[in-house]
Design an enzyme around this catalytic site. Structure first.
Site, PDB file in Angstrom:
ATOM      1  N   GLU A 209       0.800  -1.019   0.149  1.00 40.21           N
ATOM      2  CA  GLU A 209       0.155   0.082  -0.073  1.00 40.21           C
ATOM      3  C   GLU A 209       0.871   1.256   0.153  1.00 40.21           C
ATOM      4  O   GLU A 209       0.521   2.203  -0.680  1.00 40.21           O
ATOM      5  CB  GLU A 209      -0.736  -0.028   1.025  1.00 40.21           C
ATOM      6  CG  GLU A 209      -1.988  -0.933   1.270  1.00 40.21           C
ATOM      7  CD  GLU A 209      -2.920  -0.853  -0.228  1.00 40.21           C
ATOM      8  OE1 GLU A 209      -3.338   0.062  -0.325  1.00 40.21           O
ATOM      9  OE2 GLU A 209      -3.039  -1.968  -0.658  1.00 40.21           O
TER      10      GLU A 209
ATOM     11  N   TRP B  96       1.531   2.349  -3.457  1.00 36.48           N
ATOM     12  CA  TRP B  96       0.599   3.255  -3.931  1.00 36.48           C
ATOM     13  C   TRP B  96       0.966   4.800  -4.016  1.00 36.48           C
ATOM     14  O   TRP B  96       0.825   5.379  -4.921  1.00 36.48           O
ATOM     15  CB  TRP B  96      -0.834   3.077  -3.539  1.00 36.48           C
ATOM     16  CG  TRP B  96      -1.620   1.938  -4.136  1.00 36.48           C
ATOM     17  CD1 TRP B  96      -1.924   0.727  -3.307  1.00 36.48           C
ATOM     18  CD2 TRP B  96      -2.230   1.789  -5.388  1.00 36.48           C
ATOM     19  NE1 TRP B  96      -2.535  -0.178  -4.346  1.00 36.48           N
ATOM     20  CE2 TRP B  96      -2.661   0.510  -5.381  1.00 36.48           C
ATOM     21  CE3 TRP B  96      -2.297   2.692  -6.348  1.00 36.48           C
ATOM     22  CZ2 TRP B  96      -3.405  -0.069  -6.455  1.00 36.48           C
ATOM     23  CZ3 TRP B  96      -3.356   2.064  -7.571  1.00 36.48           C
ATOM     24  CH2 TRP B  96      -3.656   0.866  -7.471  1.00 36.48           C
TER      25      TRP B  96
ATOM     26  N   TRP C 230     -20.559  15.635 -18.006  1.00 39.03           N
ATOM     27  CA  TRP C 230     -21.322  15.588 -16.629  1.00 39.03           C
ATOM     28  C   TRP C 230     -22.371  15.924 -16.367  1.00 39.03           C
ATOM     29  O   TRP C 230     -22.545  17.417 -16.758  1.00 39.03           O
ATOM     30  CB  TRP C 230     -19.983  16.160 -15.613  1.00 39.03           C
ATOM     31  CG  TRP C 230     -18.806  15.440 -15.839  1.00 39.03           C
ATOM     32  CD1 TRP C 230     -17.733  15.821 -16.568  1.00 39.03           C
ATOM     33  CD2 TRP C 230     -18.173  14.195 -15.320  1.00 39.03           C
ATOM     34  NE1 TRP C 230     -16.561  15.183 -16.359  1.00 39.03           N
ATOM     35  CE2 TRP C 230     -17.121  13.929 -15.552  1.00 39.03           C
ATOM     36  CE3 TRP C 230     -18.897  12.887 -14.684  1.00 39.03           C
ATOM     37  CZ2 TRP C 230     -16.137  12.841 -15.257  1.00 39.03           C
ATOM     38  CZ3 TRP C 230     -18.034  12.097 -14.245  1.00 39.03           C
ATOM     39  CH2 TRP C 230     -16.688  11.986 -14.692  1.00 39.03           C
TER      40      TRP C 230
ATOM     41  N   ASN D 241      -9.942   4.779   3.918  1.00 41.27           N
ATOM     42  CA  ASN D 241      -9.735   4.786   2.315  1.00 41.27           C
ATOM     43  C   ASN D 241     -10.921   3.905   1.692  1.00 41.27           C
ATOM     44  O   ASN D 241     -11.181   4.370   0.570  1.00 41.27           O
ATOM     45  CB  ASN D 241      -8.503   3.572   2.173  1.00 41.27           C
ATOM     46  CG  ASN D 241      -8.105   3.552   0.539  1.00 41.27           C
ATOM     47  OD1 ASN D 241      -7.838   4.301   0.072  1.00 41.27           O
ATOM     48  ND2 ASN D 241      -8.044   2.302   0.362  1.00 41.27           N
TER      49      ASN D 241
ATOM     50  N   TRP E 150     -15.329  14.466 -11.476  1.00 39.16           N
ATOM     51  CA  TRP E 150     -14.394  14.041 -10.383  1.00 39.16           C
ATOM     52  C   TRP E 150     -13.564  15.120  -9.799  1.00 39.16           C
ATOM     53  O   TRP E 150     -13.169  15.335  -8.682  1.00 39.16           O
ATOM     54  CB  TRP E 150     -13.388  13.000 -10.943  1.00 39.16           C
ATOM     55  CG  TRP E 150     -12.524  13.390 -12.330  1.00 39.16           C
ATOM     56  CD1 TRP E 150     -12.813  13.086 -13.374  1.00 39.16           C
ATOM     57  CD2 TRP E 150     -11.299  13.955 -12.081  1.00 39.16           C
ATOM     58  NE1 TRP E 150     -11.776  13.420 -14.258  1.00 39.16           N
ATOM     59  CE2 TRP E 150     -10.724  13.881 -13.421  1.00 39.16           C
ATOM     60  CE3 TRP E 150     -10.423  14.407 -11.164  1.00 39.16           C
ATOM     61  CZ2 TRP E 150      -9.462  14.545 -14.000  1.00 39.16           C
ATOM     62  CZ3 TRP E 150      -9.135  14.749 -11.441  1.00 39.16           C
ATOM     63  CH2 TRP E 150      -8.920  15.087 -12.798  1.00 39.16           C
TER      64      TRP E 150
ATOM     65  N   TRP F  19      -8.876   9.948  -7.068  1.00 41.26           N
ATOM     66  CA  TRP F  19      -9.962  10.380  -7.769  1.00 41.26           C
ATOM     67  C   TRP F  19     -10.163  10.008  -9.092  1.00 41.26           C
ATOM     68  O   TRP F  19     -11.348   9.315  -9.702  1.00 41.26           O
ATOM     69  CB  TRP F  19     -10.180  11.990  -7.671  1.00 41.26           C
ATOM     70  CG  TRP F  19     -10.956  12.254  -6.274  1.00 41.26           C
ATOM     71  CD1 TRP F  19     -10.501  12.653  -5.205  1.00 41.26           C
ATOM     72  CD2 TRP F  19     -12.393  12.431  -6.231  1.00 41.26           C
ATOM     73  NE1 TRP F  19     -11.307  12.873  -4.303  1.00 41.26           N
ATOM     74  CE2 TRP F  19     -12.574  12.559  -5.183  1.00 41.26           C
ATOM     75  CE3 TRP F  19     -13.485  11.985  -7.103  1.00 41.26           C
ATOM     76  CZ2 TRP F  19     -13.964  12.603  -4.287  1.00 41.26           C
ATOM     77  CZ3 TRP F  19     -14.741  11.947  -6.524  1.00 41.26           C
ATOM     78  CH2 TRP F  19     -14.919  12.377  -5.327  1.00 41.26           C
TER      79      TRP F  19
HETATM   80  C1  LIG Z   1     -10.627   9.230  -3.660  1.00 39.51           C
HETATM   81  C2  LIG Z   1      -9.444   9.224  -2.777  1.00 39.51           C
HETATM   82  C3  LIG Z   1      -8.483  10.281  -2.533  1.00 39.51           C
HETATM   83  C4  LIG Z   1      -7.629  10.115  -1.653  1.00 39.51           C
HETATM   84  N1  LIG Z   1      -6.925  11.232  -1.418  1.00 39.51           N
HETATM   85  C5  LIG Z   1      -5.701  11.136  -0.699  1.00 39.51           C
HETATM   86  C6  LIG Z   1      -4.855  12.106  -0.298  1.00 39.51           C
HETATM   87  O1  LIG Z   1      -5.360  13.204  -0.438  1.00 39.51           O
HETATM   88  N2  LIG Z   1      -3.778  11.858   0.541  1.00 39.51           N
HETATM   89  C7  LIG Z   1      -3.578  10.508   0.876  1.00 39.51           C
HETATM   90  O2  LIG Z   1      -2.277  10.480   1.616  1.00 39.51           O
HETATM   91  N3  LIG Z   1      -4.114   9.588   0.612  1.00 39.51           N
HETATM   92  C8  LIG Z   1      -5.202   9.581  -0.179  1.00 39.51           C
HETATM   93  N4  LIG Z   1      -6.011   8.624  -0.593  1.00 39.51           N
HETATM   94  C9  LIG Z   1      -5.219   7.257  -0.261  1.00 39.51           C
HETATM   95  C10 LIG Z   1      -5.810   6.686   1.091  1.00 39.51           C
HETATM   96  O3  LIG Z   1      -7.224   6.974   1.192  1.00 39.51           O
HETATM   97  C11 LIG Z   1      -5.220   7.318   2.071  1.00 39.51           C
HETATM   98  O4  LIG Z   1      -3.671   7.287   2.009  1.00 39.51           O
HETATM   99  C12 LIG Z   1      -5.511   6.470   3.533  1.00 39.51           C
HETATM  100  O5  LIG Z   1      -6.962   6.374   3.678  1.00 39.51           O
HETATM  101  C13 LIG Z   1      -4.528   6.885   4.619  1.00 39.51           C
HETATM  102  O6  LIG Z   1      -4.929   6.204   5.769  1.00 39.51           O
HETATM  103  P1  LIG Z   1      -4.121   5.392   6.566  1.00 39.51           P
HETATM  104  O7  LIG Z   1      -2.556   6.004   6.676  1.00 39.51           O
HETATM  105  O8  LIG Z   1      -4.539   4.566   7.569  1.00 39.51           O
HETATM  106  O9  LIG Z   1      -3.619   4.357   5.514  1.00 39.51           O
HETATM  107  P2  LIG Z   1      -2.861   2.645   5.428  1.00 39.51           P
HETATM  108  O10 LIG Z   1      -3.863   1.847   4.804  1.00 39.51           O
HETATM  109  O11 LIG Z   1      -2.266   2.362   6.734  1.00 39.51           O
HETATM  110  O12 LIG Z   1      -1.708   3.137   4.333  1.00 39.51           O
HETATM  111  C14 LIG Z   1      -0.288   3.515   4.566  1.00 39.51           C
HETATM  112  C15 LIG Z   1       0.096   4.668   4.003  1.00 39.51           C
HETATM  113  O13 LIG Z   1       0.268   3.932   2.554  1.00 39.51           O
HETATM  114  C16 LIG Z   1      -0.132   5.181   1.606  1.00 39.51           C
HETATM  115  N5  LIG Z   1      -1.527   4.578   0.887  1.00 39.51           N
HETATM  116  C17 LIG Z   1      -2.349   3.633   1.329  1.00 39.51           C
HETATM  117  N6  LIG Z   1      -3.300   3.377   0.296  1.00 39.51           N
HETATM  118  C18 LIG Z   1      -2.959   4.473  -0.703  1.00 39.51           C
HETATM  119  C19 LIG Z   1      -3.697   4.763  -1.920  1.00 39.51           C
HETATM  120  N7  LIG Z   1      -4.536   4.120  -2.377  1.00 39.51           N
HETATM  121  N8  LIG Z   1      -3.156   5.815  -2.588  1.00 39.51           N
HETATM  122  C20 LIG Z   1      -2.102   6.305  -2.225  1.00 39.51           C
HETATM  123  N9  LIG Z   1      -1.406   6.083  -0.799  1.00 39.51           N
HETATM  124  C21 LIG Z   1      -1.832   5.224  -0.187  1.00 39.51           C
HETATM  125  C22 LIG Z   1      -0.864   6.734   2.298  1.00 39.51           C
HETATM  126  O14 LIG Z   1       0.356   7.211   2.620  1.00 39.51           O
HETATM  127  C23 LIG Z   1      -0.765   5.731   3.820  1.00 39.51           C
HETATM  128  O15 LIG Z   1      -0.905   6.636   4.816  1.00 39.51           O
HETATM  129  C24 LIG Z   1      -7.072   8.749  -1.297  1.00 39.51           C
HETATM  130  C25 LIG Z   1      -7.976   7.733  -1.891  1.00 39.51           C
HETATM  131  C26 LIG Z   1      -8.947   7.699  -2.678  1.00 39.51           C
HETATM  132  C27 LIG Z   1      -9.772   6.634  -2.953  1.00 39.51           C
END
Ligand SMILES: Cc1cc2nc3c(=O)[nH]c(=O)nc-3n(C[C@H](O)[C@H](O)[C@H](O)COP(=O)(O)OP(=O)(O)OC[C@H]3O[C@@H](n4cnc5c(N)ncnc54)[C@H](O)[C@@H]3O)c2cc1C
Length: 475
Positions: free
Chosen positions: A274, A277, A305, A340, A358, A381
């Site tokens: 993750e 990503w 849209w 997420n 979006w 997005w």
């Molecule tokens: C529509 C949408 C918008 C989002 N906007 C942002 C945003 O502005 N900033 C942001 O940091 N993340 C964003 N995310 C990704 C993700 O939702 C968050 O990183 C995550 O919810 C953060 O929570 P966590 O630290 O507990 O994640 P964990 O699941 O614990 O993951 C650890 C770290 O991995 C990275 N990570 C995990 N999943 C993703 C992912 N899908 N994409 C990118 N990085 C990821 C993040 O840095 C996260 O802190 C977005 C996802 C979606 C679907």
């Protein structure tokens, strides 16, 4: 030799590449500096909650530097002016910093580097922000990856880099002593109603709690990270955004936890995947900067849209009548965070049920998210809208009821954020309009009064979305 260390989105002393290199090259003669910039902080999509996170993190950074016998020099203004001014005042031979990869920040860095070089000050820039820097992996054809899985596999072939040692020595210097409150007074300290402890120590605590918590945390990551009512995720996205945690420290700490307890291995593998990503979206934005404003796949710029402003208002205010969507949108505004899985659900709902561009959702997220980050937000997005790098086709449309039943099976998440439905039994919680009227009445719910009817019919809108995308595909 004296080095000016320009802190940016790396507000920590541990695992900081530019700082570790500066410390070594200058044998501790390092002057710490931070500048706030109107062009960055004044952006109309800047969230008050992120500004507060930066200010609080700076306060802690400043006090750690103070404890090392120096002080964090602060300025405000165009970085091409303030960094050069600080370098001159400090008598620095060189300025070191960690690179940023967003288009606006890359342009800024180029201007700062040019100003310093023209003034005879050396510039040294470092990769620090990601596990793998942009450009380091490529497809067999030598082009940037546009699909996540092969990108991840290519990154996994590289050795996972090690954290840099923490640095605790800085030079005493004569740059003006200013308090972080100086930045706050410049108008960037709008009150934020979303307390989220900031600074490196809060980031370290969040990481330690995640890694060490047997009841939630890493031990459940692979199986429960999609359940919004469970704390099986790290909540460190703001720390990674503003660099209160170093990415190598995070990844290596998770691997160390799995070395100590082999049962954690599948969870650690998933967690590091993750983290990739985050790398992936930064690489994509770096290689395809048009994504910032337009669809990654240009054909989708032609989408028409058809959603209404009234629907957009209902979405952002959490009154669409779809409980899991409303819960997420309320969590976002109340806390500056959204789980997420729920981000994916509400983003799919805005684009494919409400047929709203979006970019409007992306902007609303940026205006509220504590972790709001151009690359991750834009990537998320565009993924949800089907206009981005996702290998899956545009016709993946989340059903908000089924998503609720699957990921919030006990209803704990919806009950927390949509309290007007809290008394409803589980199977009706995610689709209250299907519940017998008598049962609703018994539990204090009157649709249209205490909670809205659904503003759209999912099946109807799903068909409309498919037609909308098919129009573009056909063209
Ligand atoms: C529509 C949408 C918008 C989002 N906007 C942002 C945003 O502005 N900033 C942001 O940091 N993340 C964003 N995310 C990704 C993700 O939702 C968050 O990183 C995550 O919810 C953060 O929570 P966590 O630290 O507990 O994640 P964990 O699941 O614990 O993951 C650890 C770290 O991995 C990275 N990570 C995990 N999943 C993703 C992912 N899908 N994409 C990118 N990085 C990821 C993040 O840095 C996260 O802190 C977005 C996802 C979606 C679907």
């Amino acid at each position: 030799m004296r080095v000016l260390l320009w802190f940016r989105k790396d507000l920590r002393l541990d695992d900081h590449t530019a700082l570790a290199e500066a410390d070594r090259d200058a044998a501790g003669d390092v002057v710490p500096f931070y500048t706030s910039e109107p062009a960055v902080l004044g952006r109309s999509d800047m969230a008050a909650t992120r500004v507060r996170f930066v200010l609080d993190s700076l306060r802690e950074l400043a006090s750690r530097i103070e404890a090392a016998g120096s002080h964090l020099a602060l300025d405000h203004g165009d970085a091409a002016v303030t960094v050069l001014r600080a370098a001159r005042a400090a008598g620095a031979d060189a300025v070191y910093w960690n690179d940023e990869y967003e288009p606006q920040l890359r342009a800024r860095d180029a201007a700062v580097a040019a100003a310093l070089t023209a003034a005879g000050v050396r510039v040294k820039r470092f990769h620090d922000r990601l596990l793998v820097p942009p450009g380091e992996v490529a497809t067999g054809a030598g082009t940037p990856f546009t699909v996540f899985s092969p990108f991840r596999r290519a990154c996994e072939k590289l050795e996972l880099s090690r954290p840099q040692p923490a640095i605790t020595r800085f030079a005493p210097h004569d740059l003006p002593r200013r308090d972080v409150a100086m930045l706050a007074q410049l108008g960037f300290n709008e009150p934020s109603s979303t307390p989220w402890p900031a600074g490196a120590s809060a980031g370290e605590s969040r990481l330690a709690e995640f890694l060490g918590d047997a009841a939630a945390g890493l031990a459940h990551y692979a199986t429960q990270r999609d359940v919004p009512s469970v704390r099986a995720h790290a909540r460190i996205s703001a720390d990674l955004k503003f660099g209160t945690l170093g990415i190598r420290r995070v990844a290596q700490s998770a691997l160390a936890a799995a070395r100590a307890d082999a049962s954690l291995t599948p969870h650690t593998d998933k967690f590091v995947a993750e983290l990739r990503w985050r790398d992936f979206y930064a690489h994509v934005l770096h290689a395809f900067p048009h994504c910032e404003h337009r669809a990654f796949r240009p054909e989708y710029d032609a989408l028409v849209w058809r959603g209404t402003d009234a629907w957009f208002d209902a979405w952002r205010e959490g009154r669409t009548g779809y409980p899991i969507v409303d819960a997420g949108m309320r969590e976002l505004v109340a806390t500056g965070f959204m789980h997420n899985r729920v981000r994916m659900v509400v983003a799919s709902f805005l684009t494919k049920d409400l047929l709203i561009d979006w970019r409007r959702g992306e902007r609303h997220f940026m205006q509220h998210l504590i972790d709001g980050d151009l690359a991750n937000n834009n990537g998320g997005w565009q993924w949800a809208a089907g206009t981005g790098t996702d290998a899956a086709p545009y016709f993946r449309i989340f059903n908000p009821v089924l998503q609720g039943l699957r990921f919030d099976a006990d209803g704990a998440y919806v009950r927390r954020w949509v309290p007007e439905l809290a008394a409803l039994p589980g199977r009706h919680l995610h689709a209250p309009w299907d519940a017998p009227p008598l049962l609703l009445a018994e539990h204090g719910v009157t649709l249209g009064e205490t909670y809205p009817f659904p503003i759209v019919d999912h099946d109807v809108q799903r068909a409309a979305a498919l037609a909308m995308y098919a129009d573009v595909k056909g063209a």
